[in-house]
Design an enzyme around this catalytic site. Sequence first.
Site, PDB file in Angstrom:
ATOM      1  CG  ASP A 174      -2.173   0.846   0.969  1.00 32.53           C
ATOM      2  OD1 ASP A 174      -2.027   2.024   0.602  1.00 32.53           O
ATOM      3  OD2 ASP A 174      -3.279   0.312   1.114  1.00 32.53           O
TER       4      ASP A 174
ATOM      5  CG  ASN B 139      -8.095  -4.512  -2.142  1.00 26.32           C
ATOM      6  OD1 ASN B 139      -9.316  -4.565  -2.110  1.00 26.32           O
ATOM      7  ND2 ASN B 139      -7.402  -3.632  -1.420  1.00 26.32           N
TER       8      ASN B 139
ATOM      9  CB  SER C 155     -16.716  -2.166  -9.383  1.00 22.91           C
ATOM     10  OG  SER C 155     -17.762  -1.252  -9.118  1.00 22.91           O
TER      11      SER C 155
ATOM     12  CE1 TYR D 250     -13.394   1.644  -8.746  1.00 24.27           C
ATOM     13  CE2 TYR D 250     -15.763   1.403  -9.048  1.00 24.27           C
ATOM     14  CZ  TYR D 250     -14.609   1.095  -8.370  1.00 24.27           C
ATOM     15  OH  TYR D 250     -14.650   0.244  -7.291  1.00 24.27           O
TER      16      TYR D 250
ATOM     17  CE  LYS E  32     -12.572  -1.879  -9.324  1.00 33.82           C
ATOM     18  NZ  LYS E  32     -11.443  -2.545  -8.642  1.00 33.82           N
TER      19      LYS E  32
ATOM     20  CB  SER F 165     -14.037   1.010   2.428  1.00 36.42           C
ATOM     21  OG  SER F 165     -14.340   1.494   1.125  1.00 36.42           O
TER      22      SER F 165
HETATM   23  P1  NAI Z   1      -9.878   1.933   0.026  1.00 35.57           P
HETATM   24  O1  NAI Z   1      -9.677   3.262  -0.580  1.00 35.57           O
HETATM   25  O2  NAI Z   1     -10.240   1.851   1.461  1.00 35.57           O
HETATM   26  O3  NAI Z   1      -8.618   0.996  -0.217  1.00 35.57           O
HETATM   27  C1  NAI Z   1      -7.844   1.065  -1.366  1.00 35.57           C
HETATM   28  C2  NAI Z   1      -6.410   0.967  -0.950  1.00 35.57           C
HETATM   29  O4  NAI Z   1      -5.591   0.934  -2.132  1.00 35.57           O
HETATM   30  C3  NAI Z   1      -5.944   2.162  -0.156  1.00 35.57           C
HETATM   31  O5  NAI Z   1      -5.371   1.740   1.058  1.00 35.57           O
HETATM   32  C4  NAI Z   1      -4.944   2.864  -1.059  1.00 35.57           C
HETATM   33  O6  NAI Z   1      -3.901   3.507  -0.373  1.00 35.57           O
HETATM   34  C5  NAI Z   1      -4.438   1.726  -1.902  1.00 35.57           C
HETATM   35  N1  NAI Z   1      -3.910   2.197  -3.175  1.00 35.57           N
HETATM   36  C6  NAI Z   1      -4.447   3.106  -4.009  1.00 35.57           C
HETATM   37  N2  NAI Z   1      -3.678   3.302  -5.068  1.00 35.57           N
HETATM   38  C7  NAI Z   1      -2.596   2.491  -4.915  1.00 35.57           C
HETATM   39  C8  NAI Z   1      -1.442   2.245  -5.706  1.00 35.57           C
HETATM   40  N3  NAI Z   1      -1.246   2.891  -6.869  1.00 35.57           N
HETATM   41  N4  NAI Z   1      -0.540   1.341  -5.268  1.00 35.57           N
HETATM   42  C9  NAI Z   1      -0.721   0.704  -4.085  1.00 35.57           C
HETATM   43  N5  NAI Z   1      -1.796   0.923  -3.294  1.00 35.57           N
HETATM   44  C10 NAI Z   1      -2.728   1.806  -3.702  1.00 35.57           C
HETATM   45  O7  NAI Z   1     -11.016   1.244  -0.838  1.00 35.57           O
HETATM   46  P2  NAI Z   1     -11.823  -0.132  -0.649  1.00 35.57           P
HETATM   47  O8  NAI Z   1     -13.241   0.188  -0.572  1.00 35.57           O
HETATM   48  O9  NAI Z   1     -11.226  -0.938   0.411  1.00 35.57           O
HETATM   49  O10 NAI Z   1     -11.593  -0.783  -2.070  1.00 35.57           O
HETATM   50  C11 NAI Z   1     -10.751  -1.879  -2.303  1.00 35.57           C
HETATM   51  C12 NAI Z   1     -11.018  -2.414  -3.679  1.00 35.57           C
HETATM   52  O11 NAI Z   1     -12.366  -2.837  -3.783  1.00 35.57           O
HETATM   53  C13 NAI Z   1     -10.826  -1.382  -4.791  1.00 35.57           C
HETATM   54  O12 NAI Z   1     -10.289  -2.008  -5.915  1.00 35.57           O
HETATM   55  C14 NAI Z   1     -12.229  -0.930  -5.087  1.00 35.57           C
HETATM   56  O13 NAI Z   1     -12.371  -0.406  -6.376  1.00 35.57           O
HETATM   57  C15 NAI Z   1     -12.995  -2.225  -4.893  1.00 35.57           C
HETATM   58  N6  NAI Z   1     -14.406  -2.043  -4.631  1.00 35.57           N
HETATM   59  C16 NAI Z   1     -14.841  -1.551  -3.430  1.00 35.57           C
HETATM   60  C17 NAI Z   1     -16.190  -1.420  -3.215  1.00 35.57           C
HETATM   61  C18 NAI Z   1     -16.715  -0.985  -1.901  1.00 35.57           C
HETATM   62  O14 NAI Z   1     -17.944  -1.081  -1.710  1.00 35.57           O
HETATM   63  N7  NAI Z   1     -15.895  -0.536  -0.979  1.00 35.57           N
HETATM   64  C19 NAI Z   1     -17.178  -1.695  -4.253  1.00 35.57           C
HETATM   65  C20 NAI Z   1     -16.627  -2.254  -5.453  1.00 35.57           C
HETATM   66  C21 NAI Z   1     -15.285  -2.397  -5.618  1.00 35.57           C
END
Ligand code: NAI
Length: 469
Positions: free
Chosen positions: A38, A102, A154, A167, A171, A201
């Site tokens: 991360d 992720n 997603s 996005y 996806k 989140s």
């Molecule tokens: P989040 O924003 O809490 O977590 C994403 C993490 O990825 C963060 O900790 C961020 O620092 C890290 N990150 C971002 N860009 C990065 C990079 N270039 N290199 C390394 N790390 C990086 O978001 P969440 O909700 O936990 O999402 C996780 C995954 O699930 C994402 O791919 C998101 O698109 C997907 N998702 C989430 C949904 C939800 O309801 N929360 C719905 C559908 C998909």
Amino acid sequence: MRLSFLNRTVLVTGGGGGLGKAYALEFAKRGANVVINDLGGNLDGSSATGNLSETAASNVVKEITSQGGKAVADYHNVATQGDKIVETALKAYGKIDVLVNNAGILRDKTFHKMEQKDWDDVLAVHLNGTFSLCRAVWPHMQASNFGRIINIGSGAGLYGNYGQSSYAAAKMGILGLTLTLSKEGVRNNIKCNCIVPIAGSRMTATVLPPAVLDLLHPSHVAPIVAALAHESSTSTGKIFEVGGGWYSEVRISRTRGVGLGGGAGAASAEDILQNMDKIGDFSHSCWPEGPGDALKDMMAAAADAQSSPSPAQAQAQAHVQAPILTPAEVTPPPQAASLFSSLTSYITSSPQNTAAFKALIKSYIVHFVVAHDADPQSKATWALYGGGSNSVPSITLLPSSAASAMPSASSPSQAPACTIHVSDTTIARLASRSLSTEMAFMRGLLKVEGSMGVALKMKEVLALAGSAK
Ligand code: NAI
């Protein structure tokens, strides 16, 4: 049985918070060596170009190790540094078994406000990031004949969502990659699936009310990620939509489709509009497993179009065709009947001719299903048998009940190696070589079920038949 990940190395990108953290904790709890990547950026990824924070990944590592688990942190950017991230895993644990792609960012904007930079950055993190990591782990998983990759999709991608064009596109790109890798990974036991989560989140904090977010804790998504990552899981190429303790599978379905025109004559735009209901009739939908599935239906439609009479011909034939023959009463299509009769005389007329036929068909059984030109539903089936080294070859017109029966498992020797579907005119043209098998196939005039290799030999068999006439 408790699913153990002892001696397995699991890499979770974006594991410093939200869903990624929940996955990391789940794997650690089950004994895995966890690599938490991360870069600690903001939700819109703005920190990805500087001002990085190592605390996100480090804090999760501390949480795991303080409870006796095994974890290391990695702070590289998934968009371009997949190889460096995998290097961290290899240095710490010597191998990589599971990858959870992720990491993600969001830049929601309606399309008319979408700037190239926003588009590029979102695709870079999600799509290029997933590529970069998959590409880096792939040779290691191939070499160890084991791998589990969980990619994250997603609902915005699957169904489209207002303000999320970049996005959603990223996806769906990930989904296409997942489905393709699931096929390419088969021979090395690399299984690749896609999770479509919903969870509370920072990504959803502004769009869902707190009471709903509470019910959608990321810990509800982690179990299916662990299940799919386990060595005992056989799932691959699947899409699971999950959240709040609800688990479902999504498949891409399509209607059975309808043949309009096809072959040489294309349908008009008016034909398409008039038939939109039939084209979009999902009452008998199916779930294709590859692009070839649609091709089969296209070829079938083209073949039907080719052998169907035009409306005017059909009207004229209606007067001469009555009574319509039931399958049991079908008289064999005349040109095919004459062709196979000549072929039978040919192969029985001399030992050399018998040997020529045997050399082509060997011990296979091949079925020719030949449709009447005027009534394509009336078909007759000939079974050609090569006889192998010990038996006599034969050409038999099957009774219609036997032709339509599925080969039974108890008599596999009766099962044809391939079944070739043609019209009466087509088989005659193939035998006289006025039509090539390749052209007939391309134009949907010839359909093959079963072994293509055996079917290809029939070109020569038909040439024998043609020359014997
Ligand atoms: P989040 O924003 O809490 O977590 C994403 C993490 O990825 C963060 O900790 C961020 O620092 C890290 N990150 C971002 N860009 C990065 C990079 N270039 N290199 C390394 N790390 C990086 O978001 P969440 O909700 O936990 O999402 C996780 C995954 O699930 C994402 O791919 C998101 O698109 C997907 N998702 C989430 C949904 C939800 O309801 N929360 C719905 C559908 C998909």
